[in-house]
Design an enzyme around this catalytic site. Structure first.
Site, PDB file in Angstrom:
ATOM      1  N   LYS A 137     -37.166  28.243  -9.956  1.00 48.90           N
ATOM      2  CA  LYS A 137     -36.489  27.099 -10.033  1.00 48.90           C
ATOM      3  C   LYS A 137     -37.060  26.149 -10.911  1.00 48.90           C
ATOM      4  O   LYS A 137     -38.300  26.387 -11.698  1.00 48.90           O
ATOM      5  CB  LYS A 137     -36.482  26.451  -8.825  1.00 48.90           C
ATOM      6  CG  LYS A 137     -35.601  27.357  -7.708  1.00 48.90           C
ATOM      7  CD  LYS A 137     -35.563  26.211  -6.573  1.00 48.90           C
ATOM      8  CE  LYS A 137     -34.666  27.086  -5.552  1.00 48.90           C
ATOM      9  NZ  LYS A 137     -34.582  26.302  -4.234  1.00 48.90           N
ATOM     10  N   HIS A 140     -39.880  20.440 -11.792  1.00 50.60           N
ATOM     11  CA  HIS A 140     -39.693  19.167 -12.261  1.00 50.60           C
ATOM     12  C   HIS A 140     -40.532  17.892 -12.144  1.00 50.60           C
ATOM     13  O   HIS A 140     -41.807  18.264 -11.807  1.00 50.60           O
ATOM     14  CB  HIS A 140     -38.373  18.562 -11.173  1.00 50.60           C
ATOM     15  CG  HIS A 140     -38.654  18.710  -9.837  1.00 50.60           C
ATOM     16  ND1 HIS A 140     -39.245  17.793  -9.141  1.00 50.60           N
ATOM     17  CD2 HIS A 140     -38.346  19.602  -8.953  1.00 50.60           C
ATOM     18  CE1 HIS A 140     -39.461  18.208  -8.050  1.00 50.60           C
ATOM     19  NE2 HIS A 140     -38.817  19.082  -7.710  1.00 50.60           N
ATOM     20  N   HIS A 143     -42.837  17.802  -9.327  1.00 46.00           N
ATOM     21  CA  HIS A 143     -43.925  18.547  -9.203  1.00 46.00           C
ATOM     22  C   HIS A 143     -45.223  18.147 -10.048  1.00 46.00           C
ATOM     23  O   HIS A 143     -46.238  18.518  -9.815  1.00 46.00           O
ATOM     24  CB  HIS A 143     -43.666  20.066  -9.696  1.00 46.00           C
ATOM     25  CG  HIS A 143     -42.878  20.793  -8.754  1.00 46.00           C
ATOM     26  ND1 HIS A 143     -41.427  21.244  -9.319  1.00 46.00           N
ATOM     27  CD2 HIS A 143     -42.820  20.921  -7.307  1.00 46.00           C
ATOM     28  CE1 HIS A 143     -40.789  21.567  -8.348  1.00 46.00           C
ATOM     29  NE2 HIS A 143     -41.674  21.431  -7.128  1.00 46.00           N
TER      30      HIS A 143
END
Length: 577
Positions: A137, A140, A143
Site C-alpha cells: 500500500k 503515506h 508513516h
C-alpha cells in the site's frame, strides 16, 4: 546540574529543614529574558508549599520574602531576591562560567543527562513500535511522522539509559494480500518486481482493486488466495514471502538514508497462528460472542453497548487487525518482559488501542497498564513533483533536490565534498524541525517553502549555526583552546548563553515526561539565536589570546549542546554547508 545548583540545595535544605532531594523539582534555571539580566536560578515557593497542604497559609509573596531574609549569600551565591512567588538566586559570575563550560566539555554527549533530575531513575526495558508501513500500500505521510517520532522517543529513552527495542510492525498480512496475490498472477512482472518492488506491488494493487470492483470473480479469487495463505498453502506462501523480503530490503535502504534502524522487523503475518490461540483463550474465558453474520466479537462494556463491541474474527474464521495486535502484545511480553511498550501511530487509531489494552486487561494480563499509545495529528498538503507522496523515497529525493537548488543559489556555499549528502542532512533537519515544533497531536499544513527558509525558526537555521560554529573551531582552534580565563566572559551575550546552557537538563526532563520533542526544539532554536547574536559581538579575530580562547570555549560548548540536542531529535549535524 552544577555546583551552583548543589550550593542552593544545601543552603535551602538547611534553612527549610528538608532533605535536598525534595527540592530538585522546585528549583529551576531561569529562562533567558530578552529584557534584562535576571537571576540564574529560581525556587518556586508554590511547589515547596504543596508539600504541606495547609490552605490557611499566609500569602505566598510574604512567605517568599520571609524565606529570602533567612538566606545568606556566600562564595557561590552572589545575590538573593524575590520575584513573583519565587526566590531568585544569582551565582558568582566567574564560577558560573567555569563550571558550565567545564561540565559541557567533560560530559560531552552526556551533558544534561547526568543531572540530579534523572538521578533516581530506574533503568527499564522499553519496546517502541513505530513506522509500520503496509507492504504494497502507499507509504503515506502518517508513516513518515510515525518514523521520525518513534525514532525520537527511542533515542531519548536510550540516552536516559534505558534498554530500548525498536520494532517495525509491518502490515504484511490480511485481505490486501489476497488481492495482491491474485493481482500479481494477473498483471505482475518478475523483472519489475526485482528492480522496484514497492512501486510495482503498489501498481499491481491499484489495478487489481479496480478490477475487483467491476468483476466479482476477481474479488472471489482474492478471498480464496487469502484463505490459502491462512491455511499455509506452500505456493501462496512462497509468493507472499518474496513480496515481503523484497519490500523489507527496500525499506532498510531507505531507512538508512533517514538514519533510522530497527532491532526487529515483525509483522502481522507472524501472528496468524497465535491469533487463533487468542481466540481460543477469549472463548475459554466466556468473552467471545458469535453474531448472526458468523463473526466473533468481544463486548467490552458488558451490556451490549454497540460502541464498545470489537470484532476479532471474520465469518470465514480468518483473523483481523485487532486479533493480531493482541497476539503481538502477548508474544512481546513473553519475549522481552518489557516495563513499557509504546505504540506510535496516528490519532485515528486511538480507539483501536484503547480496545486492545482493555481486552488484554479482561483476558487477565495486568501488564496491559504498561502499554501506551502516543498519538499524532494529520499532515495535509505534502506533495512531491510526481504528485501525492507514494513512498518515503519520493520524500527523501524531493528534500534532497530542493535543498541542492537552495544551496546552489546561495553564493556563500563553500565547495562541499559531498553536496548530495549535505543537502539530504540539512533537508531532513528542516523536515523534522517543522514537524516537531508543535504538539504532536496537532494537525498541520505542510509547506515546502516554509520548511526550507534559512532565516527564522527552521532546521536549516540550526544546521547553519552548527556549521558556522564548527568553522570557528577549525579556523582558530589550534591556537587558543589550551588556556582560557573565565573572567573574560562577563558580557551579557556570554552570560545569556551560559544561563541557557544551564537549562538543558530541565528541557530533557520535560521531554522525557510527556514524550514531546517541542521542548528540545524550542530550546535549540533559542540557543542558535543567542549564538548568532554572540557571534556578531564577541569577536575572536584580533582579540587578546585569553579573551579569544574563552570565547572559543563558549562557542564550542554551544556547538556541543546543539549537536547533542539535534542527534536526539534524529538529525545528523553537518560541519559544512
Amino acid at each position: 546540574i552544577i555546583c551552583g545548583f548543589s550550593a542552593i540545595y544545601l543552603l535551602l535544605s538547611r534553612v527549610l529543614n528538608l532533605p535536598p532531594e525534595n527540592l530538585i523539582t522546585s528549583i529551576s534555571a531561569v529562562p533567558v529574558s530578552q529584557k534584562e539580566e535576571v537571576a540564574d536560578f529560581q525556587l518556586s515557593v508554590d511547589s515547596l508549599l504543596e508539600e504541606d497542604n495547609d490552605h490557611s497559609r499566609p500569602d505566598i509573596q510574604v512567605q517568599a520574602k520571609r524565606l529570602a531574609e533567612k538566606l545568606r549569600c556566600d562564595t557561590v551565591v552572589s545575590e538573593i531576591s524575590t520575584g513573583q512567588r519565587t526566590v531568585n538566586f544569582k551565582i558568582n559570575r566567574e564560577l558560573l562560567t567555569k563550571t558550565v563550560l567545564l561540565q559541557v566539555i567533560e560530559d560531552g554527549s552526556k551533558y544534561g543527562l547526568k543531572s540530579e533530575l534523572f538521578s533516581g531513575l530506574p533503568r527499564k526495558k522499553i519496546v517502541v513500535e513505530f513506522s509500520s508501513p503496509n507492504v504494497a500500500k502507499k507509504f503515506h505521510v502518517g508513516h513518515l511522522r510515525s518514523t521520525i517520532i518513534g525514532n525520537f522517543i527511542a533515542n531519548l529513552k536510550e540516552a536516559l539509559g534505558h534498554q530500548v527495542i525498536r520494532i517495525n510492525y509491518l502490515g504484511d498480512w490480511g485481505m490486501q494480500f489476497g488481492l495482491l496475490g491474485t493481482g500479481f498472477q494477473l498483471f505482475g512482472y518478475e523483472e519489475k518486481l526485482q528492480s522496484n518492488p514497492l512501486q510495482h506491488l503498489f501498481e499491481v494493487y491499484v489495478q487489481v482493486n479496480k478490477e475487483a470492483a467491476d468483476d466479482k470473480s476477481v474479488a472471489k479469487s482474492a478471498r480464496e488466495f487469502f484463505q490459502r495463505l491462512e491455511l499455509g498453502d506452500v505456493q501462496a506462501l512462497s509468493l507472499w514471502q518474496k513480496f515481503r523480503d523484497l519490500s523489507i530490503e527496500e525499506y532498510v535502504r531507505v531507512y538508512k538514508r533517514l538514519g533510522v534502524y530497527f532491532d526487529e522487523y515483525s509483522g502481522e503475518s507472524f501472528y496468524r497462528e497465535k491469533s487463533q490461540e487468542v481466540l481460543k483463550l477469549l472463548e475459554s474465558k466466556g468473552l467471545l460472542l458469535k453474531t448472526i453474520k458468523g463473526t466473533a466479537v468481544v463486548d467490552l462494556s458488558g451490556n451490549g453497548d454497540p460502541s464498545s463491541i470489537c470484532t476479532v474474527m471474520r465469518s470465514d474464521g480468518t483473523s483481523l487487525y485487532a486479533t493480531r495486535d493482541l497476539a503481538a502484545a502477548i508474544d512481546r511480553m513473553d519475549k522481552y518482559n518489557f516495563d513499557t511498550m509504546i505504540y506510535v501511530t496516528d490519532k485515528g487509531q486511538k480507539k483501536h488501542f484503547q480496545q486492545v489494552f482493555q481486552m488484554l486487561k479482561i483476558m487477565g494480563y495486568d501488564w496491559a497498564e504498561r502499554c501506551q499509545h502516543v498519538p499524532f495529528g494529520v499532515v495535509q498538503g505534502m506533495k512531491t513533483r510526481r504528485g501525492d507522496v507514494t513512498f518515503l523515497e519520493d520524500v527523501l529525493n524531493e528534500i534532497q533536490l530542493r535543498m541542492l537548488q537552495n544551496m546552489a543559489s546561495i553564493k556563500t556555499t563553500k565547495e562541499l565534498k559531498n553536496p548530495q549528502e549535505t543537502a539530504e542532512r540539512v533537508g531532513l533537519a528542516a523536515l523534522i524541525i517543522q514537524d516537531f515544533k508543535g504538539l504532536l497531536l496537532s494537525d498541520y499544513k505542510f509547506s515546502w517553502d516554509r520548511v526550507f527558509q534559512s532565516r527564522g525558526d527552521t532546521g536549516v537555521f540550526l544546521q547553519y549555526t552548527h556549521a558556522r560554529l564548527h568553522s570557528l573551531e577549525e579556523t582558530f582552534g589550534c591556537g587558543y583552546l589550551n588556556d582560557f580565563n573565565t573572567a573574560c566572559l562577563q558580557e551579557p551575550q556570554s552570560v545569556s548563553i551560559l544561563q541557557h546552557l544551564l537549562r538543558f537538563d530541565e528541557v530533557l526532563y520535560k521531554s522525557s515526561q510527556d514524550l514531546q520533542p517541542r521542548h528540545i526544539v524550542s530550546y535549540l532554536l533559542t540557543l542558535s539565536h543567542l549564538a548568532a547574536v554572540a557571534h556578531k559581538t564577541l569577536q575572536i579575530k584580533d582579540s587578546p589570546p585569553e579573551v579569544a580562547g574563552a570565547r572559543l570555549h563558549l562557542f564550542k560548548a554551544v556547538r556541543s549542546v546543539l549537536g547533542n540536542g539535534m542527534k536526539l531529535l534524529g538529525i545528523t549535524p553537518v560541519c559544512r554547508m
